[in-house]
Design an enzyme around this catalytic site. Structure first.
Site, PDB file in Angstrom:
ATOM      1  N   GLY A 163       0.968  -1.238   0.093  1.00  0.00           N
ATOM      2  CA  GLY A 163      -0.208   0.040  -0.149  1.00  0.00           C
ATOM      3  C   GLY A 163       0.811   1.237  -0.033  1.00  0.00           C
ATOM      4  CB  SER A 246       3.249  -3.119   9.932  1.00  0.00           C
ATOM      5  OG  SER A 246       1.916  -3.332   9.626  1.00  0.00           O
ATOM      6  NE  ARG A 247      -1.365  -0.916  14.568  1.00  0.00           N
ATOM      7  CZ  ARG A 247      -1.109   0.174  14.506  1.00  0.00           C
ATOM      8  NH1 ARG A 247       0.183   0.364  14.119  1.00  0.00           N
ATOM      9  NH2 ARG A 247      -1.722   1.226  14.287  1.00  0.00           N
ATOM     10  CD  GLU A 276       3.419  -1.190  20.783  1.00  0.00           C
ATOM     11  OE1 GLU A 276       2.970  -0.091  20.795  1.00  0.00           O
ATOM     12  OE2 GLU A 276       3.850  -2.041  19.851  1.00  0.00           O
ATOM     13  CG  HIS A 294       4.193   1.799  18.187  1.00  0.00           C
ATOM     14  ND1 HIS A 294       3.168   0.790  18.589  1.00  0.00           N
ATOM     15  CD2 HIS A 294       3.783   2.331  16.895  1.00  0.00           C
ATOM     16  CE1 HIS A 294       2.189   1.052  17.502  1.00  0.00           C
ATOM     17  NE2 HIS A 294       2.799   1.777  16.720  1.00  0.00           N
TER      18      HIS A 294
END
Length: 332
Positions: A163, A246-247, A276, A294
């Site tokens: 993306g 990203s995650r 997290e 993060h």
């Protein structure tokens, strides 16, 4: 949208302190109530908030699950998320209650791509190890065999998720001499693929076997959770470096640590974590892992731009229009 009535000055609850410029504008435009803390809103306070507002402005640290949404008053019609990711919001429960969910896409693309590129460089070149060595006072000066890392020019970069952010990473990586490989649900248009000199791999497993560095840029949802699992980590060659900004839930963290400890991967660069802010102590002990808190989107410019998107979404909804950044079915 489900309710087109105008709401000229909605009651807005913001779950944690945002940039001053954002809060000032929101207070001027709306009946705004802010949790003025840099800590997450407690669960009880979150349920109380949704029971007394028209618009909720949460962040990634707020879990907006079915229980929270069930506690919402009928007046709550918009959840205007501060951030692009919405995996912390139960979209199905929100839709069932007629609540619109918006996010802030696009504004953090360049910042996250910059951080990803920094990790792509820093892990093979052992920058974190070198910095710690200098600070420790143990560095004895230059020598031909000291702190040897690996060049990234000429290596194959695999991108999962092509993306906005994946494409921005590909553009940067080309300038460093990396060849670009990608796996995406849909292939890019030929002109864009040519512009990025990118090779599409319809089969993720095939790509994992062919690359030297892997970076992850897909939203966290039911399809992507644990996408890079123990089996897929096992497909990668021992010299591969894994990058994730990203995650955390996209990569099986336990399997990643096991592979790093066993020498089945060469190293990792991580800006996000599965649980997290808790981090596996084994990761902290590994010298070949670069860890950041993060902070991929943590720029002043990005935060202010996210705030402007939130305000725009609320204003459009309050005027009876569909918000420009409404999250649609594909995210669920």
């Amino acid at each position: 949208m489900s309710d087109t009535r105008r709401c000229p000055r909605p009651r807005v609850v913001v779950t944690r302190m945002l940039p001053d410029a954002t809060i000032e504008r929101m207070e001027a435009l709306f009946d705004t109530h802010v949790h003025r803390s840099d800590a997450r809103l407690p669960a009880g306070a979150l349920r109380a908030a949704v029971a007394a507002c028209d618009v909720l402005v949460p962040t990634v640290t707020d879990t907006i699950d079915a229980e929270v949404i069930a506690a919402a008053a009928p007046r709550l019609k918009l959840i205007a998320n501060f951030g692009a990711g919405v995996n912390h919001i139960d979209l199905k429960a929100a839709r069932a209650r007629g609540i619109i969910v918006t996010n802030t896409p696009g504004v953090l693309t360049e910042d996250t791509a910059d951080m990803t590129m920094a990790l792509i460089v820093s892990v093979p070149r052992r920058l974190a190890e070198g910095e710690k060595l200098v600070r420790s006072g143990a560095w004895c000066g230059w020598s031909p065999g000291a702190m040897l890392g690996h060049r990234i020019g000429g290596k194959a970069l695999g991108i999962v998720g092509m993306g906005r952010i994946g494409q921005a990473v590909a553009s940067r990586a080309r300038a460093f001499g990396l060849s670009i490989h990608y796996h995406n649900r849909n292939r890019l248009p030929a002109v864009l693929e040519a512009q990025l000199a990118a090779t599409w791999h319809p089969d993720l497993d095939d790509m994992l076997r062919a690359i030297d560095i892997l970076t992850v840029h897909t939203p966290l949802n039911a399809d992507s959770r644990m996408l890079i699992d123990r089996r897929r980590i096992g497909l990668m060659r021992p010299h591969v470096f894994l990058i994730n900004a990203s995650r955390g839930g996209i990569v099986d963290e336990e399997a990643l640590v096991d592979a790093l400890e066993a020498g089945q991967l060469a190293g990792a660069g991580l800006d996000v974590w599965e649980h997290e802010p808790r981090i596996d102590p084994r990761l902290l002990a590994l010298p070949n892992v670069v860890m950041t808190p993060h902070m991929g989107s943590a720029t002043v410019e990005g935060r202010v731009a996210s705030g402007e998107k939130v305000i725009q979404n609320i204003r459009m909804w309050a005027d009876g229009h569909r918000p420009p950044d409404q999250v649609l079915e594909g995210w669920a």
